[in-house]
Design a protein around this motif. Structure first.
Motif, short mmCIF file in Angstrom:
data_model
loop_
_atom_site.label_atom_id
_atom_site.label_comp_id
_atom_site.label_asym_id
_atom_site.label_seq_id
_atom_site.Cartn_x
_atom_site.Cartn_y
_atom_site.Cartn_z
N GLU A 16 0.90 -1.18 -0.10
CA GLU A 16 -0.09 0.23 0.10
C GLU A 16 0.80 1.23 -0.07
N HIS A 19 2.28 1.65 -3.56
CA HIS A 19 1.29 2.27 -4.39
C HIS A 19 1.09 3.74 -3.99
N SER A 23 2.04 6.75 -6.71
CA SER A 23 0.97 7.48 -7.30
C SER A 23 1.26 9.00 -7.29
#
Length: 87
Positions: A16, A19, A23
């Protein structure tokens, strides 16, 4: 079994965070392109093509196919729509 559960949870947290960091990098690059006057559709098409080509090169066509199917699922389920609430 607690250590395995904790390890799985830790792995999920690490993924996570990766990610989130990825991003942020992509958001910055997107904004830089917009600031240079590049239209969002051109940026999006370039990003998708580059992502799929890079994924094919690193992980093979099956990985790109899985990602494409996942994106289609996101579109079908509305997962990509901004959060909206009615007041």
């Amino acid at each position: 079994m607690k250590p395995v559960e904790n390890l799985d949870q830790l792995d999920a947290m690490i993924v996570e965070e990766k990610h989130n960091v990825a991003s942020e990098f992509l958001k910055d690059a997107w904004q830089d392109a917009v600031s240079e006057g590049i239209e969002t559709m051109i940026i999006a098409r370039s990003a998708v093509r580059l992502a799929l080509a890079t994924l094919i090169e690193s992980d093979g066509e099956k990985s790109a196919d899985r990602l494409t199917r996942e994106v289609l699922e996101w579109l079908e389920t509305g997962a990509l729509l901004p959060d909206r609430s009615l007041h």
